[in-house]
Design a protein around this motif. Structure first.
Motif, PDB file in Angstrom:
ATOM      1  N   UNK A 246       4.668  -4.606 -30.796  1.00  0.00           N
ATOM      2  CA  UNK A 246       5.284  -3.943 -29.648  1.00  0.00           C
ATOM      3  C   UNK A 246       5.940  -2.637 -30.092  1.00  0.00           C
ATOM      4  N   UNK A 247       5.973  -1.659 -29.184  1.00  0.00           N
ATOM      5  CA  UNK A 247       6.547  -0.359 -29.529  1.00  0.00           C
ATOM      6  C   UNK A 247       7.747   0.010 -28.669  1.00  0.00           C
ATOM      7  N   UNK A 248       8.249  -0.952 -27.891  1.00  0.00           N
ATOM      8  CA  UNK A 248       9.460  -0.696 -27.122  1.00  0.00           C
ATOM      9  C   UNK A 248       9.256   0.184 -25.892  1.00  0.00           C
ATOM     10  N   UNK A 249       8.019   0.419 -25.501  1.00  0.00           N
ATOM     11  CA  UNK A 249       7.783   1.284 -24.344  1.00  0.00           C
ATOM     12  C   UNK A 249       7.374   0.501 -23.094  1.00  0.00           C
ATOM     13  N   UNK A 250       7.526  -0.796 -23.142  1.00  0.00           N
ATOM     14  CA  UNK A 250       7.009  -1.623 -22.049  1.00  0.00           C
ATOM     15  C   UNK A 250       7.676  -1.309 -20.708  1.00  0.00           C
ATOM     16  N   UNK A 251       8.935  -0.898 -20.749  1.00  0.00           N
ATOM     17  CA  UNK A 251       9.654  -0.682 -19.493  1.00  0.00           C
ATOM     18  C   UNK A 251       9.464   0.724 -18.922  1.00  0.00           C
ATOM     19  N   UNK A 252       8.664   1.532 -19.608  1.00  0.00           N
ATOM     20  CA  UNK A 252       8.382   2.856 -19.041  1.00  0.00           C
ATOM     21  C   UNK A 252       7.348   2.720 -17.924  1.00  0.00           C
ATOM     22  N   UNK A 253       7.382   3.681 -17.003  1.00  0.00           N
ATOM     23  CA  UNK A 253       6.364   3.694 -15.947  1.00  0.00           C
ATOM     24  C   UNK A 253       6.635   2.676 -14.866  1.00  0.00           C
ATOM     25  N   UNK A 254       5.908   2.789 -13.768  1.00  0.00           N
ATOM     26  CA  UNK A 254       6.131   1.908 -12.621  1.00  0.00           C
ATOM     27  C   UNK A 254       5.427   0.559 -12.783  1.00  0.00           C
ATOM     28  N   UNK A 255       5.665  -0.338 -11.849  1.00  0.00           N
ATOM     29  CA  UNK A 255       4.941  -1.607 -11.851  1.00  0.00           C
ATOM     30  C   UNK A 255       3.513  -1.392 -11.395  1.00  0.00           C
ATOM     31  N   UNK A 256       3.345  -0.479 -10.479  1.00  0.00           N
ATOM     32  CA  UNK A 256       2.018  -0.292  -9.889  1.00  0.00           C
ATOM     33  C   UNK A 256       1.882   1.121  -9.356  1.00  0.00           C
ATOM     34  N   UNK A 257       0.661   1.606  -9.326  1.00  0.00           N
ATOM     35  CA  UNK A 257       0.377   2.879  -8.675  1.00  0.00           C
ATOM     36  C   UNK A 257       0.192   2.655  -7.187  1.00  0.00           C
ATOM     37  N   UNK A 258       0.173   3.753  -6.420  1.00  0.00           N
ATOM     38  CA  UNK A 258       0.101   3.609  -4.964  1.00  0.00           C
ATOM     39  C   UNK A 258      -1.158   2.853  -4.512  1.00  0.00           C
ATOM     40  N   UNK A 259      -2.300   3.153  -5.135  1.00  0.00           N
ATOM     41  CA  UNK A 259      -3.522   2.467  -4.689  1.00  0.00           C
ATOM     42  C   UNK A 259      -3.391   0.955  -4.873  1.00  0.00           C
ATOM     43  N   UNK A 260      -2.740   0.543  -5.949  1.00  0.00           N
ATOM     44  CA  UNK A 260      -2.577  -0.901  -6.172  1.00  0.00           C
ATOM     45  C   UNK A 260      -1.765  -1.524  -5.043  1.00  0.00           C
ATOM     46  N   UNK A 261      -0.938  -0.717  -4.418  1.00  0.00           N
ATOM     47  CA  UNK A 261      -0.035  -1.234  -3.383  1.00  0.00           C
ATOM     48  C   UNK A 261      -0.568  -1.009  -1.967  1.00  0.00           C
ATOM     49  N   UNK A 262      -1.768  -0.465  -1.843  1.00  0.00           N
ATOM     50  CA  UNK A 262      -2.269  -0.060  -0.519  1.00  0.00           C
ATOM     51  C   UNK A 262      -2.183  -1.198   0.505  1.00  0.00           C
ATOM     52  N   UNK A 263      -2.724  -2.349   0.146  1.00  0.00           N
ATOM     53  CA  UNK A 263      -2.732  -3.464   1.085  1.00  0.00           C
ATOM     54  C   UNK A 263      -1.332  -3.999   1.343  1.00  0.00           C
ATOM     55  N   UNK A 264      -0.544  -4.080   0.277  1.00  0.00           N
ATOM     56  CA  UNK A 264       0.813  -4.604   0.412  1.00  0.00           C
ATOM     57  C   UNK A 264       1.639  -3.740   1.366  1.00  0.00           C
ATOM     58  N   UNK A 265       1.508  -2.416   1.231  1.00  0.00           N
ATOM     59  CA  UNK A 265       2.261  -1.507   2.104  1.00  0.00           C
ATOM     60  C   UNK A 265       1.891  -1.735   3.568  1.00  0.00           C
ATOM     61  N   UNK A 266       0.615  -1.875   3.832  1.00  0.00           N
ATOM     62  CA  UNK A 266       0.185  -2.094   5.224  1.00  0.00           C
ATOM     63  C   UNK A 266       0.736  -3.427   5.736  1.00  0.00           C
ATOM     64  N   UNK A 267       0.646  -4.434   4.898  1.00  0.00           N
ATOM     65  CA  UNK A 267       1.165  -5.746   5.301  1.00  0.00           C
ATOM     66  C   UNK A 267       2.656  -5.645   5.620  1.00  0.00           C
ATOM     67  N   UNK A 268       3.373  -4.912   4.765  1.00  0.00           N
ATOM     68  CA  UNK A 268       4.817  -4.775   4.999  1.00  0.00           C
ATOM     69  C   UNK A 268       5.096  -4.036   6.295  1.00  0.00           C
TER      70      UNK A 268
END
Ligand SMILES: Cc1cc2nc3c(=O)[nH]c(=O)nc-3n(C[C@H](O)[C@H](O)[C@H](O)COP(=O)(O)O)c2cc1C
Ligand code: SF4
Ligand code: FES
Lengths: 286, 442
Positions: free
Chosen positions: A210-232
């Motif tokens: 491990x290099x200690x960078x795991x917490x950088x960046x988001x959980x998901x990009x917008x495309x990954x969330x496309x369906x979830x956003x609509x559902x919400x």
């Protein structure tokens, strides 16, 4: 021109300073005692040590910038294999490189979906801009350019990978800008990952450290969330999980399922006539 | 009736720091594990069997049944191997799942390991996804620290070790027996079956291999139960699943819905085709599944529906192409992929894919020769069913289906380059405005 921060340096006997050299004058870092110990550590993580060969080769690359003869000999010795056996494995996988790599690996996805969405054009423009062909390294040793296969990010097409971090929805211009920033040693972060370090440091993480960078960046990009956003937005949900606080509804498996199980079993029996692997090995496999 | 979209696996992906143990537990994470620890292994296998969960890695084999094939009297240890190699062109669901919520998979791994009484599990993840490898390793580490993995899990007496193993670039390693060879530190080449992995898999020991999404579906099934899962989906294709939309649509991305939703519904949700575009062809489940066309918009996207339409649900990777796209160009590129990735073990696939690429290249250049289309179909005929593993079969799918629906485009390849009929620049993401007037190309 490197983004390497000494504090991030993967190994005491490792890459600092090396990265500025051109591939031709690339002096190889020998496999020192630290690396040797780490290779053995990897071998110890598996019930049978040979399973560690792929991770070990990743580690060799992180230290030596490619799979060297010394690396092959060392892996063979640790795993009690012949050099030919190790070499046969190293040549099978595209991520293992026998030629010295640039500081950064830039992979342009030119599998069909990305190619159509612009990957072909991006690759051609980068070749021209960097004055290299496929699998070649720029004269300054900064970048090795490669066409890559589908990188499981088609919803973000066209995709460019830098040291196996995602750069989504690229254009020829954004890709050129990206490689220029990498060459200039500027700080570059993946929109869906961590700050870019170097190909060697990436290889070290792939090897299993491990290099200690795991917490950088988001959980998901917008495309990954496309369906979830609509559902919400529309208030759509899966049926509630109905937590059954230990009332034995785990036993639901028995009663409520009985009816369904009939259909299920009828089907199951049909399928079971073939063996599982027959079915999986059939043409309907992915 | 359930809602049109039913986020279960994707439900927490927008949560703050969703990949951490704390965020996952705040969302009910690891509650399924507690419940599973109160069930016997046999009860867990029955539960998953009765749920109707079918493998999400492409073949749709019932997951619980696969688990039940593990022999009880074998003296060797049992292994669970998660197939996280996701490399089938078009497929892009497992990677975002592991990036956003690796603990869903880890919890599934623990429960599945209990069901098959494995004390050692492996997650074989393709190497080309650095940040996903980071997230997986950290999740496994956190799970150890919290006592969800390791010895005497939650005081139940169950022991389990999990190793995250990064591959090194080879599509064939997604094929389960090639994956096992690769995990043993060898070249990834498929094995002769029998013996099947359930009897002689990893280290010649009983082994279950499941796709990421299959295993990640297990915790919710344990919590929700059989009728909860079955309240989504169709009679034979139960539950929720992730559909991946890519290509010429307004909002490409991941859409989690009950099995049986149609492409028409999904397109509607994703804002439709990009401006000025018409649907030309699409893959229902990755490049190894025969392409479909606009006449298939209302096909229920479940195992039975898609196969009745002459294709396969596969990995539910819906790659959508509009009228600017040359089908010959696409088929050539896919075929080049199969040729590149053929492991070379058997002749029909090794030689056949090479020949198909030669022919498709000249058709793409507009230099095809009379009889090329028949030769292509002949080659496919000789590969399908005659190759050692399903890669060879898959390589024929794009060719035969594209010739079925777009034969005239292949015929045009005798005289006209595909790039002339379908200028590639019009298809790109950054050329959306180039569409006007391009419709005439088809
Ligand atoms: C060439 C080839 C590549 C495959 N790649 C994958 C893959 O990347 N991920 C996957 O889960 N299954 C893949 N499979 C299917 C696996 O062999 C196997 O059926 C699957 O992992 C079983 O899991 P499931 O029952 O949970 O679906 C591939 C099959 C073939 C023939
Ligand atoms: S079908 Fe292709 S990939 Fe499969 S074993 Fe034969 S040569 Fe290898
Ligand atoms: S085709 Fe490029 S990521 Fe899938």
């Amino acid at each position: 021109m490197t983004t390497n921060d000494p504090a991030q340096s993967p190994l005491p006997d490792s890459v600092d300073g090396m990265v500025t050299q051109t591939p031709t004058e690339h002096a190889e870092t020998p496999i020192g005692p630290t690396t040797l110990a780490e290779l053995k550590e990897l071998a110890g993580r598996y019930p049978q040590s040979r399973s560690a060969l792929l991770p070990m080769l990743h580690l060799v690359q992180s230290v030596q910038g490619r799979v060297t003869t010394e690396g092959i000999e060392t892996c063979a010795r640790i795993l009690d294999l012949s050099e030919a056996e190790v070499s046969a494995v190293a040549t099978f996988y595209t991520m293992y490189k026998r030629r010295p790599m640039g500081t950064h690996h830039v992979g342009v996805c030119t599998n069909t979906l990305c190619a159509v969405m612009g990957g072909d054009e991006i690759f051609e423009r980068l070749c021209g801009h960097l004055d290299v062909g496929n699998d070649e390294t720029t004269a300054d040793g900064a970048i090795t350019l490669e066409r890559v296969e589908c990188n499981a990010a088609c919803d973000f097409a066209p995709v460019v990978m830098v040291n196996w971090e995602f750069f989504d929805q690229q254009t020829p211009e954004s890709a050129i800008d990206l490689v220029e920033r990498l060459r200039a040693g500027e700080r570059v972060a993946s929109p869906r990952g961590a700050q870019i370090t170097s190909w060697r440091e990436a290889e070290r993480v792939l090897a299993g450290f491990e290099d200690g960078r795991v917490d950088e960046g988001p959980a998901a990009g917008e495309a990954s969330l496309a369906g979830l956003r609509i559902a919400q937005e529309r208030g759509w949900e899966a049926p509630p999980l109905e937590e059954d606080s230990g009332t034995g509804r785990g036993g639901e498996t028995k009663q409520e399922a009985a009816a369904e199980a009939d259909t299920q079993r009828a089907e199951a029996e049909t399928v079971a006539e073939q063996s599982p692997a027959d079915v999986e090995g059939g043409a309907d496999d992915d | 009736m359930t809602d049109v979209l039913t986020p279960v696996l994707t439900a927490n992906w927008a949560d703050d720091r969703a990949w951490t143990l704390a965020a996952y537990e705040a969302h009910g994470g690891y509650q399924a594990l507690d419940k599973a620890l109160q069930l016997s292994p046999e009860e867990l296998v029955e539960l998953v069997k009765d749920s109707g969960l079918r493998g999400r890695g492409g073949a749709g084999f019932p997951t619980g049944m696969k688990w039940s094939f593990i022999p009880k009297d074998n003296p060797n240890p049992t292994y669970l191997v998660v197939n996280a190699d996701e490399s089938e062109p078009g497929t892009c669901k497992d990677i975002p799942l592991m990036m956003a919520s690796p603990h869903t998979l880890v919890e599934g791994v623990i429960i599945a390991s209990r069901a098959i009484e494995a004390r050692q599990a492996f997650i074989y993840v393709r190497g080309e996804v650095l940040h996903v490898v980071r997230r997986l390793r950290a999740a496994v580490r956190e799970a150890y620290e919290a006592g969800h993995v390791g010895t005497d899990i939650h005081g139940s007496g169950m022991d389990l070790d999990i190793v995250v193993h990064a591959g090194a670039g080879a599509y064939i390693c997604g094929e389960e027996t090639a994956l096992l060879d690769s995990l043993e530190g060898r070249r990834g080449q498929p094995r002769l079956r029998p013996p099947f992995p359930a009897v002689a898999g990893l280290y010649a020991s009983p082994t279950v291999i499941n796709n990421v999404e299959s295993i990640a579906s297990v915790p919710a099934i344990v919590r929700g139960g059989v009728s909860w899962f079955g309240s989504m989906g169709t009679e034979k294709s139960k539950g929720h699943t992730i559909y991946s939309l890519s290509g010429h649509v307004k909002r490409p991305g991941q859409y989690e819905a009950p099995l049986g939703i149609t492409l028409r519904e999904l397109l509607d949700l994703s804002g439709g085709m990009r401006d000025g575009a018409e649907l030309k062809f699409w893959t229902p489940g990755g490049s190894s599944t025969p392409i479909l066309t606009a006449e298939h918009l209302d096909v229920p996207l479940d195992y039975e529906g898609v196969s009745a339409a002459g294709s396969m649900l596969g990995t539910k990777a819906l790659q959508i192409f509009d009228q600017t796209t040359s089908v010959v160009r696409c088929v050539l590129r896919w075929t080049e992929f199969y040729k590149h990735e053929s492991c070379g073990k058997c002749t029909p696939c090794r030689e056949g894919t090479w020949w198909m690429v030669q022919i498709l290249r000249r058709l793409d250049r507009g230099e095809g020769q009379p009889g090329d289309i028949e030769t292509l179909l002949d080659l496919c005929d000789n590969i399908l069913g005659r190759s050692f593993c399903a890669l060879g079969d898959g390589a024929t799918s794009p060719i035969t289906s594209a010739i079925q629906y777009f034969r005239d485009e292949f015929e045009a390849g005798l005289t006209t380059p595909s790039a002339e009929l379908f200028p590639p620049s019009a298809s790109t993401l950054f050329a959306a405005t180039a569409l006007a007037g391009k419709g005439a190309a088809s």
